[in-house]
Design a protein around this motif. Structure first.
Motif, PDB file in Angstrom:
ATOM      1  N   ILE A 243       6.663  32.200  65.953  1.00 24.32           N
ATOM      2  CA  ILE A 243       6.560  31.179  66.991  1.00 24.32           C
ATOM      3  C   ILE A 243       7.831  31.241  67.837  1.00 24.32           C
ATOM      4  O   ILE A 243       8.917  30.905  67.364  1.00 24.32           O
ATOM      5  CB  ILE A 243       6.414  29.765  66.399  1.00 24.32           C
ATOM      6  CG1 ILE A 243       5.351  29.737  65.301  1.00 24.32           C
ATOM      7  CG2 ILE A 243       6.104  28.757  67.492  1.00 24.32           C
ATOM      8  CD1 ILE A 243       3.978  30.112  65.749  1.00 24.32           C
ATOM      9  N   ASP A 244       7.711  31.713  69.062  1.00 28.71           N
ATOM     10  CA  ASP A 244       8.896  31.805  69.920  1.00 28.71           C
ATOM     11  C   ASP A 244       8.617  31.470  71.380  1.00 28.71           C
ATOM     12  O   ASP A 244       9.505  31.595  72.229  1.00 28.71           O
ATOM     13  CB  ASP A 244       9.527  33.199  69.826  1.00 28.71           C
ATOM     14  CG  ASP A 244       8.564  34.318  70.208  1.00 28.71           C
ATOM     15  OD1 ASP A 244       7.415  34.008  70.556  1.00 28.71           O
ATOM     16  OD2 ASP A 244       8.966  35.499  70.140  1.00 28.71           O
ATOM     17  N   LEU A 268       9.570  31.657  61.911  1.00 27.54           N
ATOM     18  CA  LEU A 268       8.587  32.558  61.309  1.00 27.54           C
ATOM     19  C   LEU A 268       7.818  31.728  60.307  1.00 27.54           C
ATOM     20  O   LEU A 268       8.350  31.342  59.265  1.00 27.54           O
ATOM     21  CB  LEU A 268       9.278  33.744  60.627  1.00 27.54           C
ATOM     22  CG  LEU A 268       8.340  34.859  60.150  1.00 27.54           C
ATOM     23  CD1 LEU A 268       7.659  35.526  61.343  1.00 27.54           C
ATOM     24  CD2 LEU A 268       9.112  35.906  59.342  1.00 27.54           C
ATOM     25  N   LEU A 269       6.561  31.449  60.620  1.00 34.11           N
ATOM     26  CA  LEU A 269       5.778  30.485  59.854  1.00 34.11           C
ATOM     27  C   LEU A 269       4.888  31.184  58.830  1.00 34.11           C
ATOM     28  O   LEU A 269       4.031  31.994  59.193  1.00 34.11           O
ATOM     29  CB  LEU A 269       4.912  29.678  60.821  1.00 34.11           C
ATOM     30  CG  LEU A 269       4.084  28.534  60.234  1.00 34.11           C
ATOM     31  CD1 LEU A 269       4.999  27.428  59.721  1.00 34.11           C
ATOM     32  CD2 LEU A 269       3.114  27.992  61.280  1.00 34.11           C
ATOM     33  N   PRO A 270       5.072  30.894  57.543  1.00 35.79           N
ATOM     34  CA  PRO A 270       4.155  31.433  56.532  1.00 35.79           C
ATOM     35  C   PRO A 270       2.817  30.707  56.603  1.00 35.79           C
ATOM     36  O   PRO A 270       2.782  29.483  56.756  1.00 35.79           O
ATOM     37  CB  PRO A 270       4.877  31.149  55.208  1.00 35.79           C
ATOM     38  CG  PRO A 270       5.732  29.948  55.491  1.00 35.79           C
ATOM     39  CD  PRO A 270       6.142  30.064  56.939  1.00 35.79           C
ATOM     40  N   VAL A 271       1.731  31.436  56.526  1.00 31.70           N
ATOM     41  CA  VAL A 271       0.403  30.816  56.627  1.00 31.70           C
ATOM     42  C   VAL A 271      -0.457  31.244  55.437  1.00 31.70           C
ATOM     43  O   VAL A 271      -0.166  32.218  54.740  1.00 31.70           O
ATOM     44  CB  VAL A 271      -0.294  31.188  57.945  1.00 31.70           C
ATOM     45  CG1 VAL A 271       0.464  30.603  59.128  1.00 31.70           C
ATOM     46  CG2 VAL A 271      -0.426  32.683  58.105  1.00 31.70           C
ATOM     47  N   THR A 272      -1.513  30.494  55.215  1.00 25.52           N
ATOM     48  CA  THR A 272      -2.381  30.743  54.076  1.00 25.52           C
ATOM     49  C   THR A 272      -3.345  31.895  54.349  1.00 25.52           C
ATOM     50  O   THR A 272      -3.566  32.292  55.501  1.00 25.52           O
ATOM     51  CB  THR A 272      -3.210  29.489  53.763  1.00 25.52           C
ATOM     52  OG1 THR A 272      -4.064  29.216  54.887  1.00 25.52           O
ATOM     53  CG2 THR A 272      -2.321  28.293  53.488  1.00 25.52           C
ATOM     54  N   LYS A 273      -3.958  32.396  53.274  1.00 21.36           N
ATOM     55  CA  LYS A 273      -4.978  33.440  53.402  1.00 21.36           C
ATOM     56  C   LYS A 273      -6.150  32.921  54.226  1.00 21.36           C
ATOM     57  O   LYS A 273      -6.740  33.658  55.024  1.00 21.36           O
ATOM     58  CB  LYS A 273      -5.453  33.888  52.021  1.00 21.36           C
ATOM     59  CG  LYS A 273      -6.499  35.006  52.040  1.00 21.36           C
ATOM     60  CD  LYS A 273      -6.852  35.436  50.635  1.00 21.36           C
ATOM     61  CE  LYS A 273      -7.844  36.603  50.649  1.00 21.36           C
ATOM     62  NZ  LYS A 273      -9.128  36.237  51.278  1.00 21.36           N
ATOM     63  N   ARG A 274      -6.478  31.646  54.036  1.00 19.79           N
ATOM     64  CA  ARG A 274      -7.579  31.064  54.800  1.00 19.79           C
ATOM     65  C   ARG A 274      -7.296  31.144  56.303  1.00 19.79           C
ATOM     66  O   ARG A 274      -8.169  31.495  57.104  1.00 19.79           O
ATOM     67  CB  ARG A 274      -7.802  29.612  54.371  1.00 19.79           C
ATOM     68  CG  ARG A 274      -8.970  28.939  55.097  1.00 19.79           C
ATOM     69  CD  ARG A 274      -9.044  27.463  54.757  1.00 19.79           C
ATOM     70  NE  ARG A 274     -10.207  26.843  55.379  1.00 19.79           N
ATOM     71  CZ  ARG A 274     -11.375  26.647  54.790  1.00 19.79           C
ATOM     72  NH1 ARG A 274     -11.534  27.013  53.524  1.00 19.79           N
ATOM     73  NH2 ARG A 274     -12.376  26.080  55.426  1.00 19.79           N
ATOM     74  N   ALA A 275      -6.059  30.812  56.703  1.00 14.57           N
ATOM     75  CA  ALA A 275      -5.703  30.847  58.123  1.00 14.57           C
ATOM     76  C   ALA A 275      -5.756  32.269  58.666  1.00 14.57           C
ATOM     77  O   ALA A 275      -6.260  32.503  59.769  1.00 14.57           O
ATOM     78  CB  ALA A 275      -4.312  30.259  58.319  1.00 14.57           C
ATOM     79  N   GLN A 352      10.778  20.123  57.831  1.00 13.76           N
ATOM     80  CA  GLN A 352      11.453  20.257  59.128  1.00 13.76           C
ATOM     81  C   GLN A 352      11.360  21.684  59.652  1.00 13.76           C
ATOM     82  O   GLN A 352      11.027  21.916  60.822  1.00 13.76           O
ATOM     83  CB  GLN A 352      12.925  19.870  59.003  1.00 13.76           C
ATOM     84  CG  GLN A 352      13.740  20.143  60.270  1.00 13.76           C
ATOM     85  CD  GLN A 352      15.183  20.521  59.979  1.00 13.76           C
ATOM     86  OE1 GLN A 352      15.686  20.306  58.871  1.00 13.76           O
ATOM     87  NE2 GLN A 352      15.860  21.088  60.962  1.00 13.76           N
ATOM     88  N   LYS A 353      11.642  22.641  58.788  1.00 10.93           N
ATOM     89  CA  LYS A 353      11.629  24.050  59.192  1.00 10.93           C
ATOM     90  C   LYS A 353      10.228  24.497  59.591  1.00 10.93           C
ATOM     91  O   LYS A 353      10.042  25.206  60.585  1.00 10.93           O
ATOM     92  CB  LYS A 353      12.156  24.914  58.042  1.00 10.93           C
ATOM     93  CG  LYS A 353      12.310  26.383  58.384  1.00 10.93           C
ATOM     94  CD  LYS A 353      12.916  27.145  57.218  1.00 10.93           C
ATOM     95  CE  LYS A 353      13.060  28.630  57.559  1.00 10.93           C
ATOM     96  NZ  LYS A 353      13.649  29.385  56.419  1.00 10.93           N
TER      97      LYS A 353
END
Length: 420
Positions: A243-244, A268-275, A352-353
């Motif tokens: 995300i920038d 840098l956003l960690p996301v789920t397998k579903r996403a 927050q992060k």
């Protein structure tokens, strides 16, 4: 070291020039009898000469001693700097000094134009008194009708103007020193739970709206971040999204991709397998454009244009009505994401992060009641685990002991039943 000059008499008179009739042994200058006679001259810390006029020679000499001493101890102020008007300093010095992008400059300038300049714009910056500063803050609500977080935000900008003036040594002290800032009011958020979000997805009348609702609930992206998401920002293998930047709109410029307002927003956003699976399926069914104004965008309108914020908001309201749900705003999907993280035990710094908040206090102010609920659930779990045989640990038994889930846990549900 500075020196004192006699303005009324020539320092190097010609040999034939007549003596001053008022002062024996001196030759009058053109300034004789006009204004104050004695001029104190000295260099400021940068080497620029500064002058001031005085009635007597002793006063001029005392001024030089005072200014030289101030230069030595670091307390020196330019006597003329405080003459600058509030408007001139705010717009020409403070505003350019802010490390903000163009859209934020417009926002800051608008606040100054509406609430500061009409009140103090023509005043010398050194003339503003603490009593006036406190009264001005009251005007934000009494005269201008601001509410919620806006009085604090506007006051923060204006207090920043005077704070920089102190740092620049334009004034010795800010008139806001000792004046409490308007209370930062954060509305208590009541996010939709998982069941409600599922209803929204089911009621979405276009695939794009269903996908955008679910992705926001699973990632907490802001509207502009989601609408500006491009394929190259998604790492399907590592399950992260960079995300920038975000999609923004400006009059006469239209919609375009721009930097985020703050560095904290870049993440840098960690996301789920579903996403990841959802994004992959949507991209396969609706490939992003390879050229044109919407190149690479994941979510675009049927005619190829980027999704506008007002278009998204209107669609979301329609979906809520269709699903027979209470009126919601798109941003509440972001609150949903935060509430799920908090219910799952994530600490405030992590939340927050993930949200891209500038500081953890913003997170705590916004979601304080949700963290309180999470703390209570922790107590329930510990009470249940350490209860003696036959004791009732809490009003409802812990699920670990075969009882029902506490009310706060039932309200939140399980995070999407994500696997992997």
């Amino acid at each position: 070291m500075g020196y004192v000059a006699d303005r009324w008499h020539k320092k190097r008179p010609g040999p034939d020039e007549p003596e001053c009739g008022e002062h024996k042994g001196l030759v009058a200058s053109q300034a004789h009898g006009v204004g104050k006679r004695w001029q104190a001259r000295y260099d400021d810390p940068s080497g620029r000469e500064v002058t001031s006029l005085h009635r007597t020679k002793a006063e001029a000499e005392a001024e030089i001693v005072k200014q030289e001493s101030a230069k030595q101890n670091g307390s020196w102020l330019d006597p003329k700097a405080g003459l600058v008007t509030v408007e001139k300093y705010a717009l020409e010095t403070w505003l350019p000094a802010q490390n903000i992008i163009g859209r934020s400059v417009k926002e800051y300038r608008g606040a100054l134009d509406r609430y500061l300049i009409p009140e103090w714009g023509n005043r010398q910056i050194r003339s503003i008194k603490p009593s006036e500063a406190g009264a001005w803050q009251q005007l934000l609500t009494s005269k201008y009708g601001l509410s919620g977080s806006y009085p604090n935000r506007v006051a923060r900008y204006v207090r920043g103007v005077f704070k920089l003036a102190v740092i620049d040594r334009v004034i010795a002290i800010s008139p806001f020193d000792g004046i409490k800032a308007p209370t930062l009011v954060e509305s208590s958020v009541t996010p939709p739970d998982v069941a409600e979000v599922r209803q929204m997805i089911a009621a979405a009348y276009r695939p794009i709206w269903a996908a955008m609702i679910e992705i926001t609930a699973l990632t907490g992206l802001r509207s502009g971040e989601l609408r500006g998401l491009t394929l190259d920002r998604i790492d399907f293998l590592r399950r992260t999204i960079r995300i920038d930047r975000q999609m923004v709109y400006e009059a006469r410029k239209g919609m375009y991709l721009d930097d985020l307002k703050t560095g904290a927003g870049r993440r840098l956003l960690p996301v789920t397998k579903r996403a990841v699976d959802l994004l992959a399926a949507y991209v396969a069914a609706h490939p992003p454009a390879k050229d044109g104004g919407a190149v690479g965008l994941i979510f675009v309108m049927p005619d190829g244009r980027p999704v506008g914020e007002s278009t998204l908001d209107w669609a979301f309201k329609s979906i809520c009505r269709k699903a027979d749900l209470s009126k919601r705003h798109w941003h509440e999907l972001r609150h949903h994401y935060a509430s799920v993280l908090i219910a799952g035990g994530e600490n405030p710094k992590v939340v927050q992060k993930r949200l891209g908040h500038k500081d953890v206090m913003t997170t705590l102010r916004t979601y304080a009641h949700l963290f309180a609920e999470a703390e209570e659930r922790t107590r329930d779990v510990l009470d249940a685990a350490w209860a003696d045989p036959g004791e009732t640990a809490s009003e409802e038994e812990s699920p670990q002991q075969g009882g029902t889930v506490p009310e706060s846990g039932r309200r939140q549900g399980v995070l999407w039943q994500v696997s992997g």
